[in-house]
Every structure is written in C-alpha cells, then in structure tokens.
Design an enzyme around this catalytic site. Structure first.
Site, PDB file in Angstrom:
ATOM      1  N   ARG A 136       7.630   0.356  -0.997  1.00  0.00           N
ATOM      2  CA  ARG A 136       8.222   1.675  -1.234  1.00  0.00           C
ATOM      3  C   ARG A 136       7.121   2.717  -1.231  1.00  0.00           C
ATOM      4  O   ARG A 136       6.598   3.084  -2.281  1.00  0.00           O
ATOM      5  CB  ARG A 136       8.976   1.651  -2.569  1.00  0.00           C
TER       6      ARG A 136
ATOM      7  N   ARG B 116      -4.093   4.348  -4.705  1.00  0.00           N
ATOM      8  CA  ARG B 116      -4.583   5.720  -4.850  1.00  0.00           C
ATOM      9  C   ARG B 116      -5.433   5.893  -6.105  1.00  0.00           C
ATOM     10  O   ARG B 116      -6.388   6.672  -6.118  1.00  0.00           O
ATOM     11  CB  ARG B 116      -3.409   6.701  -4.846  1.00  0.00           C
TER      12      ARG B 116
ATOM     13  N   ASP C  39       5.189   6.186  -1.239  1.00  0.00           N
ATOM     14  CA  ASP C  39       5.467   7.470  -1.893  1.00  0.00           C
ATOM     15  C   ASP C  39       5.561   8.612  -0.880  1.00  0.00           C
ATOM     16  O   ASP C  39       5.176   8.458   0.283  1.00  0.00           O
ATOM     17  CB  ASP C  39       4.341   7.800  -2.881  1.00  0.00           C
TER      18      ASP C  39
ATOM     19  N   TYR D 218      -3.287  -2.134   2.980  1.00  0.00           N
ATOM     20  CA  TYR D 218      -3.272  -0.669   3.016  1.00  0.00           C
ATOM     21  C   TYR D 218      -4.642  -0.169   3.468  1.00  0.00           C
ATOM     22  O   TYR D 218      -5.660  -0.838   3.267  1.00  0.00           O
ATOM     23  CB  TYR D 218      -3.011  -0.093   1.619  1.00  0.00           C
TER      24      TYR D 218
END
Lengths: 259, 259
Positions: A50, A200, A52, A110
């Site tokens: 999911r 992040r 952002d 990622y």
C-alpha cells in the site's frame, strides 16, 4: 474465473496513493475502474504494497480475477487503453485462483532516491528528495548495513501502525552514488515486509549520519531503542519507489510476459 | 556591467519552447522575468539554442548582463528562488562583456530518447518517444554514422528555415541501447550547429531503418537528395534534450561554478 498477477508501474505524483480513499484519485481505484470496465462487473484489485500518496512504483504486483477468459497479452493491452499514461500494466500472467498478492509475497524491494547537489534537478524534482548539503555516502552505507538481519523496527515505524508484529527481516540495506550523475544517491532495501513509513524514516535517519550530525553507531542505538522519537524525520514520499515484489516459485508459472 | 554565462536545465513539458511567443510561457520569458526582478530593470536573456515547445535542456547556455555586481553563486541562488522548479540555473560564470551565447558557440550536443518496449514507461512518458515495435539498433547506428562529416542537411530541415547556409558539420552521430534498462534507445549527436527540426527529422528517418522499412544506405540517399520530402517524419519534441553547448577556451575563464 481466470486470475491474473499484474505487474504495475506508476508515477505516484498527484495521486492519493495505492489505496482507495474517500476523496482523490488512487491507483487502486484507477485499476479497479479499468478492470471493471473490461469485465462488465465490479472487479477488486488487491495490491502487494500500500504505497503512500506521492510514492511511485516500477513493480507493484496486483491480483485480480476476471470472468472473461483473455490471453495475458490481451489483458495488458485492454487495461492500458483504459488507464492514464502515468499508470501502466507492464505484464500480466495467469496464476492459480488462490494467488494472494499481499500474503504470498516473500519479499519487497524499494529504492529511495536523493538528489545531492546544491541545485535541484528539474528532471528529478518529482522522483528524488533534494538534499543540497554534501552527503558522506560511505558512512551512510555503513549505517544502512546495520539494519540488515531480523529486528524489531518499531523505532522506524509510524505511530498509527496497526500491525501485529513489528519484527521484520531486512535482507539488503545499502547506499551508493549512481554513475554517471554522481549527484544521485540511492538507498536500496529488500525485506520480508515493511512497516508504515519504515523506508522513509530509515532514510531520514541515515541522512542525519550522512550530514555528519550523528555517528554511524547511532543507527544501532535508534534501532535498539524501539522508540520512534529517537529516529530522524520521515523523508518525503516522492523519493520512494516500490521496485519489485518477490514470490515463491510455487505461486507462479515459470514464464512472465516480458516487458 | 558584469556579464554572466548561465547554464540552464529545464523540463520543457508544457512550455512554448525557449523563445518568447505572443502567448504561452517560454523559458526565455521566465529567465528574463527572474533576471529583471533581480536587477530592477529589463534584462534580456540570450540563449545558445532555440529549443522548440516540449523540448528539454540539461545544458542550455544563456548570456545576460546585470547592473548589480554579484558573485556567480549569488546569481545562481537569486535566480533559482525566482524560477519554477521545472527550470534551474545550474551554474553561472562571469565572462567578458563580448560573450555571445549563440555566435560564440563552437558546437552543440543533443540527445534524443526512445522508449522501445511494447508498454510505455510512466517515468519516461514526458522524456522519450514511445516506439512499441522492436528497433534494430545496430542498423540504426550504422545509418546514423553516415551523417558524420560536413554535409548540406536540407533534407532534414523544416521548410520554414530562414538560415543562410544549410551546410553543417556533424562530429558525432550514434545510436545505442542504454543499460540497465535496454528498452531505452538514445541518439547522441554533436555538431557545429543544427537546422530547425534537424535532430528530430534525423531521428524519424533513422527509426524507419530501425523498423526494417528502409536499408541503411537510404540515409545517404536522403542526405544527398537535399529534398525534405525524402526524409522520414519529424519525431515528437518531448524525446529531445539539449545536453551541452561547447565554447572555445578564449571566451571563458577556466573554472565554472560546479553543479
């Protein structure tokens, strides 16, 4: 009812993220609209991650079942004509009806991009965080590698996480400058799963080390503290991209429709 | 009256091109507004290359003279706060007041990007021409190299060109696939100067060879014909980028403000 594993790339700029929201346009909403239009009935699209608002994807994986029995290539073409250019179905492959994009995922990769030069780059302004002060990438990489292994990542997790366990396995966590434009610094991370804002917040913390404000070992201290207040700030979403989702061989046929 | 050589990068998406037009926003207009605001009087900005609407630049060179005597770094910062994020002054260097960005240029380098895969890439949609059919890059490169040397490029020139001579020297003209994403094909060309639409028409013509519709030698025939109707179509503007402008050592002090 054929089930398809779709690999989806998207420029997340201006979208509310993967998941449908009360207002704004989501990637899931766009895909479900395209699938439903193709199949003539409401079709749910389940994503592996999911992402952002503002986060991008090169290899989001989505599971969807259609009533129509179409060749994988035809599914790719039919969905892409129904999607905006910012969202592309890169490939489709028929899978067992038991396929679950999220629960069957073994690992995700990622990449976080940082543009590290005094002047921002117009072509990276939507795809990299601009950090104008010089970053020491060698110490950032040393700090990043301290996160490899199985750990409780509570310190790097948004407060509103509703997960059962905060333990995750990180297989790779590294930082490097990319040639030929040495201004581009990337953080590459692969793990069994990620908590909300985890990548992040790791980046925001590692950048503190790269700026010389904290020593390398601080990363281990923050991790061990299991205290979100100890970590650095959460890096902005637009530098983040979901690169790939890995599945066990069992859940997939051998050959994918190639890019 | 200090004169500055500015190196400017811009994402040309949505702009009318370098040159001021009766309507729409031009890069020249944005720069002149920023320079005039900084200097408190109208300041003209002269660019080395007049890029068309939608064409990008990494290394456009612009000459401008200010009344205010500012350090080069201060000029960069002061202009960037007055420009949109799509346009960045990458560096500034003080030059002789006789500096002329266009007439003093010895050579220009352009790159044209082609995304060659069945499915378009969301991240290249504004920066590369999508050609879905497979391209033979080896024959495209052979064709491209036939243009190296001094030639009359009338066949690759827009009808509305108002130039005195259509002879130009091309020092480099080559095509290759870029690793790691082999879907990205680039045409790199350096020359003494370029006629209007010349790079884009060369690309449209070379792509005909890459698709197998014409043999390699056709490029030499088209060039020799000096007839625009013989060449391929003009490739779309958004794949084109002005990479750099080269000057003789005389016109510049040795050190530039680095990126």
């Amino acid at each position: 009812v054929p089930t398809y594993k779709l690999t989806v790339a998207y420029d997340g700029t201006g979208y509310v993220g993967w998941q449908r929201q009360a207002s704004g346009t989501s990637i899931q909403g766009l895909l479900e609209d395209a699938l439903s239009d193709l199949d003539g009935r409401p079709v749910p699209a389940l994503g592996a991650g999911r992402t952002d608002a503002g986060v991008h994807a090169r290899g989001q994986v989505v599971g969807a079942s259609l009533d129509r029995d179409l060749a994988a290539d035809a599914v790719v073409r039919a969905l892409n004509v129904r999607l905006p250019p910012a969202v592309r179905v890169v490939s489709a492959v028929a899978v067992a009806s038991t396929f679950h994009a999220r629960f069957d995922a073994r690992a995700k990769t990622y990449q976080y991009r940082i543009w590290n030069a005094p002047v921002a780059d117009p072509f990276e302004r939507a795809y990299a965080w601009h950090v104008p002060e010089p970053l020491d990438v060698v110490v950032m990489d040393s700090a990043a590698r301290l996160l490899e292994g199985e750990h409780d990542f509570t310190a790097f997790c948004a407060a509103e996480t509703d997960t059962l366990s905060t333990r995750r396995v990180v297989m790779r966590s590294s930082v490097r400058r990319q040639a030929p434009q040495l201004a581009l610094v990337t953080y590459d991370v692969s793990g069994s799963g990620f908590l909300r804002h985890m990548v992040r917040t790791i980046v925001g913390t590692i950048v503190e080390v790269g700026l010389g404000r904290q020593p390398v070992e601080w990363l281990a201290e923050v991790l061990a503290s299991e205290d979100r207040r100890r970590a650095g700030r959460t890096a902005p979403p637009h530098g983040l991209c979901l690169i790939a989702v890995q599945y066990g061989e069992d859940s997939l046929p051998p050959a994918e429709t190639s890019l």
